[in-house]
Design a protein around this motif. Structure first.
Motif, PDB file in Angstrom:
ATOM      1  N   MET A  13      25.458 -18.315  -7.392  1.00 16.13           N
ATOM      2  CA  MET A  13      24.329 -18.318  -6.701  1.00 16.13           C
ATOM      3  C   MET A  13      24.548 -19.597  -5.581  1.00 16.13           C
ATOM      4  SD  MET A  13      21.764 -17.881  -9.902  1.00 16.13           S
ATOM      5  CE  MET A  13      22.604 -19.216 -10.838  1.00 16.13           C
ATOM      6  N   GLY A  14      23.853 -19.513  -4.602  1.00 18.37           N
ATOM      7  CA  GLY A  14      23.548 -20.576  -3.663  1.00 18.37           C
ATOM      8  C   GLY A  14      23.094 -21.924  -4.425  1.00 18.37           C
ATOM      9  N   GLY A  15      23.708 -23.141  -4.056  1.00 24.04           N
ATOM     10  CA  GLY A  15      23.230 -24.050  -4.747  1.00 24.04           C
ATOM     11  C   GLY A  15      24.324 -24.649  -5.655  1.00 24.04           C
ATOM     12  N   GLN A  16      25.234 -23.645  -6.332  1.00 23.17           N
ATOM     13  CA  GLN A  16      26.075 -23.920  -7.248  1.00 23.17           C
ATOM     14  C   GLN A  16      27.405 -24.800  -6.786  1.00 23.17           C
ATOM     15  OE1 GLN A  16      26.524 -19.900  -9.073  1.00 23.17           O
ATOM     16  NE2 GLN A  16      25.534 -21.087 -11.191  1.00 23.17           N
ATOM     17  N   GLY A  17      27.481 -24.973  -5.508  1.00 26.74           N
ATOM     18  CA  GLY A  17      28.666 -25.722  -5.082  1.00 26.74           C
ATOM     19  C   GLY A  17      30.061 -25.041  -4.739  1.00 26.74           C
ATOM     20  N   LEU A  18      29.840 -23.679  -5.107  1.00 23.59           N
ATOM     21  CA  LEU A  18      31.141 -22.863  -4.966  1.00 23.59           C
ATOM     22  C   LEU A  18      32.001 -22.969  -3.769  1.00 23.59           C
ATOM     23  CD1 LEU A  18      29.953 -19.829  -7.051  1.00 23.59           C
ATOM     24  CD2 LEU A  18      31.216 -21.775  -7.747  1.00 23.59           C
ATOM     25  N   ILE A  19      31.014 -23.055  -2.674  1.00 23.56           N
ATOM     26  CA  ILE A  19      31.658 -23.171  -1.336  1.00 23.56           C
ATOM     27  C   ILE A  19      32.642 -24.433  -1.133  1.00 23.56           C
ATOM     28  CG2 ILE A  19      31.442 -23.203   1.249  1.00 23.56           C
ATOM     29  CD1 ILE A  19      30.496 -20.403   0.074  1.00 23.56           C
ATOM     30  N   LEU A  20      32.139 -25.430  -1.616  1.00 20.87           N
ATOM     31  CA  LEU A  20      32.823 -26.653  -1.737  1.00 20.87           C
ATOM     32  C   LEU A  20      33.900 -26.694  -2.564  1.00 20.87           C
ATOM     33  CD1 LEU A  20      33.024 -29.702  -0.906  1.00 20.87           C
ATOM     34  CD2 LEU A  20      31.339 -30.399  -2.837  1.00 20.87           C
TER      35      LEU A  20
END
Length: 185
Positions: A13-20
């Motif tokens: 989910m957005g906000g979990q820092g997976l992109i980073l």
């Protein structure tokens, strides 16, 4: 030894820092380990709570990555039930799913190896908040796969995290390494 192409998909989910997390993993591979890597991302229009996905492909430095999208992940990190439902069947037959059991239940008859770790729950217990779950997850991934060196991962993490949080992020990596060691015995 790294084969020609190792595909990793991190979804939640957005906000979990997976992109980073994907950016950090790709930088650890390219900048600090001298491998080839590409990273791509996709997320829903919501800033938090919508679908989020980060993909990283890593290959040895002498092998170019000719297609920059993950087609059949060698490793899938799932940090939401929706991510498991959407991507769980796409993992290679000899691949691995790392599940955050805080949010995801394993399927009844998995077709691939699954390692279930309560990443977010343990992160909250240790740090009082789940904001470090992405870094803990990176520690788990690297301990299980050895896709990049721990030293390179730490350097890449410290390059990206806010100043003043370095020791907390080092602790988060160590927590991830230890969780993977406990689950993979």
């Amino acid at each position: 030894m790294l084969k020609d192409r190792y595909e990793i998909r991190m979804a939640g989910m957005g906000g979990q820092g997976l992109i980073l997390a994907g950016i950090i993993l790709a930088e650890a591979a390219t900048i600090f380990d001298g491998k080839n890597a590409v990273q791509s991302q996709s997320y829903g229009p919501e800033s938090r709570g919508g679908a989020s996905r980060s993909e990283v492909i890593i290959s040895p430095e002498d092998i170019e990555i000719d297609y920059p999208k993950v087609t059949n992940p060698d490793l899938l990190l799932v940090m939401s039930r929706e991510a498991m439902e959407r991507y769980g069947e796409e993992v290679k037959s000899d691949g691995l799913i790392v599940m955050d059991s805080t949010y995801v239940q394993p399927p009844e008859n998995p077709s691939v190896k699954i390692i279930s770790i309560p990443i977010s729950e343990v992160t909250k217990e240790k740090f009082g908040k789940i904001i470090f779950s992405n870094i803990v997850a990176l520690g788990v991934i690297v301990e299980l796969t050895k896709i990049v060196s721990k030293d390179s991962l730490e350097k890449a993490v410290l390059k990206r995290v806010p100043r003043g949080t370095e020791e907390l992020n080092r602790s988060a990596l160590e927590l991830g390494y230890n969780l993977a060691i406990e689950k993979n015995l």
